[in-house]
Design a protein around this motif. Structure first.
Motif, mmCIF file in Angstrom:
data_model
loop_
_atom_site.group_PDB
_atom_site.id
_atom_site.type_symbol
_atom_site.label_atom_id
_atom_site.label_comp_id
_atom_site.label_asym_id
_atom_site.label_seq_id
_atom_site.Cartn_x
_atom_site.Cartn_y
_atom_site.Cartn_z
ATOM 1 N N GLU A 66 1.275 -5.036 -7.311
ATOM 2 C CA GLU A 66 0.220 -4.136 -7.782
ATOM 3 C C GLU A 66 -1.125 -4.487 -7.156
ATOM 4 N N VAL A 67 -1.397 -5.787 -6.999
ATOM 5 C CA VAL A 67 -2.649 -6.205 -6.354
ATOM 6 C C VAL A 67 -2.677 -5.737 -4.909
ATOM 7 N N ILE A 68 -1.551 -5.918 -4.208
ATOM 8 C CA ILE A 68 -1.473 -5.494 -2.805
ATOM 9 C C ILE A 68 -1.632 -3.984 -2.693
ATOM 10 N N GLU A 69 -0.927 -3.249 -3.581
ATOM 11 C CA GLU A 69 -0.978 -1.782 -3.516
ATOM 12 C C GLU A 69 -2.398 -1.278 -3.777
ATOM 13 N N SER A 70 -3.099 -1.903 -4.718
ATOM 14 C CA SER A 70 -4.478 -1.501 -4.984
ATOM 15 C C SER A 70 -5.366 -1.750 -3.784
ATOM 16 N N GLY A 71 -5.178 -2.937 -3.131
ATOM 17 C CA GLY A 71 -5.964 -3.248 -1.947
ATOM 18 C C GLY A 71 -5.728 -2.256 -0.826
ATOM 19 N N VAL A 72 -4.457 -1.842 -0.656
ATOM 20 C CA VAL A 72 -4.130 -0.873 0.394
ATOM 21 C C VAL A 72 -4.692 0.498 0.052
ATOM 22 N N GLU A 73 -4.519 0.941 -1.198
ATOM 23 C CA GLU A 73 -5.009 2.254 -1.606
ATOM 24 C C GLU A 73 -6.517 2.368 -1.408
ATOM 25 N N MET A 74 -7.247 1.310 -1.732
ATOM 26 C CA MET A 74 -8.700 1.342 -1.605
ATOM 27 C C MET A 74 -9.147 1.246 -0.142
ATOM 28 N N SER A 75 -8.218 0.910 0.746
ATOM 29 C CA SER A 75 -8.546 0.792 2.174
ATOM 30 C C SER A 75 -8.043 1.980 2.984
ATOM 31 N N LEU A 76 -7.451 2.971 2.311
ATOM 32 C CA LEU A 76 -6.845 4.100 3.028
ATOM 33 C C LEU A 76 -7.800 4.824 3.981
ATOM 34 N N PRO A 77 -9.081 5.008 3.607
ATOM 35 C CA PRO A 77 -9.962 5.705 4.561
ATOM 36 C C PRO A 77 -10.028 5.037 5.928
ATOM 37 N N TYR A 78 -10.081 3.704 5.954
ATOM 38 C CA TYR A 78 -10.122 2.987 7.237
ATOM 39 C C TYR A 78 -8.794 3.137 7.975
ATOM 40 N N LEU A 79 -7.690 3.071 7.220
ATOM 41 C CA LEU A 79 -6.363 3.147 7.833
ATOM 42 C C LEU A 79 -6.062 4.543 8.346
ATOM 43 N N GLU A 80 -6.406 5.553 7.552
ATOM 44 C CA GLU A 80 -6.123 6.929 7.942
ATOM 45 C C GLU A 80 -6.985 7.369 9.117
ATOM 46 N N LYS A 81 -8.180 6.812 9.206
ATOM 47 C CA LYS A 81 -9.075 7.175 10.306
ATOM 48 C C LYS A 81 -8.446 6.875 11.664
ATOM 49 N N LYS A 82 -7.637 5.794 11.725
ATOM 50 C CA LYS A 82 -6.958 5.425 12.973
ATOM 51 C C LYS A 82 -5.452 5.673 12.918
ATOM 52 N N ASN A 83 -5.020 6.351 11.852
ATOM 53 C CA ASN A 83 -3.593 6.656 11.696
ATOM 54 C C ASN A 83 -2.742 5.383 11.788
ATOM 55 N N ILE A 84 -3.154 4.368 11.059
ATOM 56 C CA ILE A 84 -2.453 3.077 11.073
ATOM 57 C C ILE A 84 -1.343 3.076 10.028
ATOM 58 N N ASP A 85 -0.170 2.689 10.440
ATOM 59 C CA ASP A 85 1.005 2.636 9.567
ATOM 60 C C ASP A 85 1.035 1.285 8.848
ATOM 61 N N VAL A 86 1.156 1.321 7.523
ATOM 62 C CA VAL A 86 1.219 0.095 6.729
ATOM 63 C C VAL A 86 2.652 -0.140 6.276
ATOM 64 N N VAL A 87 3.194 -1.282 6.665
ATOM 65 C CA VAL A 87 4.561 -1.650 6.283
ATOM 66 C C VAL A 87 4.479 -2.792 5.280
ATOM 67 N N ARG A 88 5.111 -2.612 4.128
ATOM 68 C CA ARG A 88 5.046 -3.626 3.066
ATOM 69 C C ARG A 88 6.391 -4.337 2.933
ATOM 70 N N TYR A 89 6.334 -5.666 2.873
ATOM 71 C CA TYR A 89 7.530 -6.484 2.622
ATOM 72 C C TYR A 89 7.207 -7.418 1.455
ATOM 73 N N VAL A 90 7.331 -6.907 0.247
ATOM 74 C CA VAL A 90 7.033 -7.703 -0.944
ATOM 75 C C VAL A 90 8.340 -8.255 -1.482
ATOM 76 N N ARG A 91 8.527 -9.556 -1.331
ATOM 77 C CA ARG A 91 9.787 -10.187 -1.727
ATOM 78 C C ARG A 91 9.586 -11.161 -2.889
ATOM 79 N N THR A 92 8.701 -10.812 -3.787
ATOM 80 C CA THR A 92 8.489 -11.635 -4.979
ATOM 81 C C THR A 92 8.178 -10.725 -6.154
#
Length: 456
Positions: A312-338
């Motif tokens: 949930e912490v990671i997802e919140s950090g990614v969601e709040m950073s979407l404008p920067y990521l979408e601006k460059k069309n950056i693909d986010v791959v998550r590997y949460v194994r805990t």
């Protein structure tokens, strides 16, 4: 002369051991080592050899070895010091890229090779001081100019102060060398002035001790801290600094979203507008939360820890950073194994993630890929943020966590983001490390200790 030799070579050894990967520090160490060659030369002919003769302890072989050390030391001092000092200035000034510095390192050695064939080494060394003057003095003067210009152009006061101390420490012996080792010997045949060098070195030694004990100089600080970074972190414990950095990031994101809202409004497409407005509201809420974490009239960042799911912490950090990521069309791959919960201040940890994600997006080209991994070890929860961007120069890796240090445009960046991340991780009793290679991307690794109540 023995004191001069010991001092200069000690400085060289301390600098290399203290910060072996820093390019400019290495060149300072080489400069000190080369300058110590002059002390070595005089120590052999005026101290070591006469002493051994007086006590009948010398053999022809020993005398020959010591005399050769005298010749090597003299050549190293007269020819090596100008080259090493100029390369230090080129590296420290920050005006040259890595490729150009490598080319200059080879090109600037040409006069030294030339002097090998224009110096008499037998029966004793005879330096051609007229030729030495023609290239050594320009090398030293250009180095001094580069250091002066880099000081005058520096806008960040902390770095500007350090550059001033470097000038204060290096210019006196260099000016002394210009006159005593080259000018006087080339045109006035006056060689005895060099005997004043111990006085210069003594004053230099006192200056050096004062500077490194009070402020740190060239990567050295005479304290019992584990690293210089720990002491430097005091500069970012200010709540105002952390809040200013957060506001800067949020305003940047709001600016991106505002442009998008205007674009979508012109197309009369309501769904993206609603989504962007929600993100703006999240940004304002995040800024208010950061304000709440900073005590009134306090200079410390305050943690309000609780148990939070890592995903949930990671997802919140990614969601709040979407404008920067979408601006460059950056693909986010998550590997949460805990599935563990992490005991942390979620607001500050999300801010750390957002800083790292923002930096990664700026380092990558369009259509890049950001990989965020999370797993637990026996003692810690580990979060890795890996990009496939430009990577970091090795000489910068040791400094990126230092307050006010930035490789970006300084008019828009304060150099506080990674220093803030370091501070937050330390307050969580965790740590942040970085692995990077120029051209091969960067990975930041966060480690937060697992508490005994983790699974409650």
């Amino acid at each position: 002369m023995v004191f001069v030799l010991i001092f200069l070579w000690t400085i060289a050894a301390v600098l290399l051991v203290n910060n072996p990967k820093n390019e400019s520090t290495r060149w300072v160490a080489f400069s000190a080592f080369a300058a110590g060659g002059g002390g070595l030369s005089r120590a052999m002919t005026e101290t070591a050899i006469p002493y051994l003769h007086t006590h009948e302890l010398i053999t022809p072989t020993i005398e020959d070895v010591l005399f050769k050390l005298h010749i090597i030391g003299s050549f190293m001092n007269h020819n090596g010091l100008p080259y090493c000092f100029l390369m230090f200035a080129i590296s420290y000034s920050g005006f040259f890229n890595k490729q150009l510095k490598n080319k200059l390192a080879f090109m600037l050695m040409i006069p030294i090779v030339f002097m090998l064939f224009n110096t008499s080494f037998y029966p004793d060394i005879e330096n051609n001081f007229r030729i030495l003057f023609m290239w050594c003095v320009p090398y030293l003067l250009v180095g001094m100019v580069l250091l002066t210009v880099s000081y005058s152009k520096e806008s960040i006061q902390l770095i500007k102060r350090n550059r001033f101390y470097v000038i204060l420490f290096t210019f006196p012996p260099i000016i002394f060398q210009i006159f005593v080792n080259y000018t006087f010997k080339a045109f006035f045949n006056f060689e005895e002035v060099w005997r004043l060098m111990p006085l210069v070195i003594t004053l230099l030694f006192m200056t050096f001790i004062i500077l490194v004990s009070k402020h740190g100089l060239l990567g050295v600080r005479l304290r019992f801290d584990n690293t210089r970074r720990e002491s430097a972190m005091r500069a970012v414990t200010s709540g105002a600094s952390a809040l200013n950095h957060t506001i800067k990031n949020e305003i940047g994101k709001i600016d991106i979203l505002s442009d998008r809202i205007r674009y979508e409004a012109e197309r009369e497409n309501p769904k993206p507008i609603v989504k962007d407005i929600d993100t703006i509201l999240d940004s304002t809420s995040h800024m208010l939360s950061m304000v709440d974490r900073i005590q009134k009239h306090s200079q410390e960042i305050i943690l309000i820890p609780d148990y939070h799911k890592v995903c949930e912490v990671i997802e919140s950090g990614v969601e709040m950073s979407l404008p920067y990521l979408e601006k460059k069309n950056i693909d986010v791959v998550r590997y949460v194994r805990t599935h563990e919960k992490v005991y942390c201040d979620s607001v500050h940890l999300q801010e750390v993630l957002r800083n790292l994600i923002k930096n990664a997006s700026e380092a990558m080209e369009h259509n890049g890929q950001l990989r965020i991994s999370a797993y637990d070890t026996r003692k810690a929860i580990v979060i890795e943020i890996q990009d496939n961007g430009l990577g970091i120069e090795q000489e910068d890796i040791t400094r990126i966590f230092h307050p006010y240090y930035t490789t970006k445009n300084r008019s828009k960046n304060f150099g506080l983001g990674l220093a803030y991340c370091m501070n937050v991780m330390q307050k969580h009793n965790g740590k942040i490390t970085v692995q990077s290679k120029k051209g091969s991307g960067t990975t930041f690794i966060l480690q937060i200790p697992i508490t005994t109540e983790q699974n409650v």
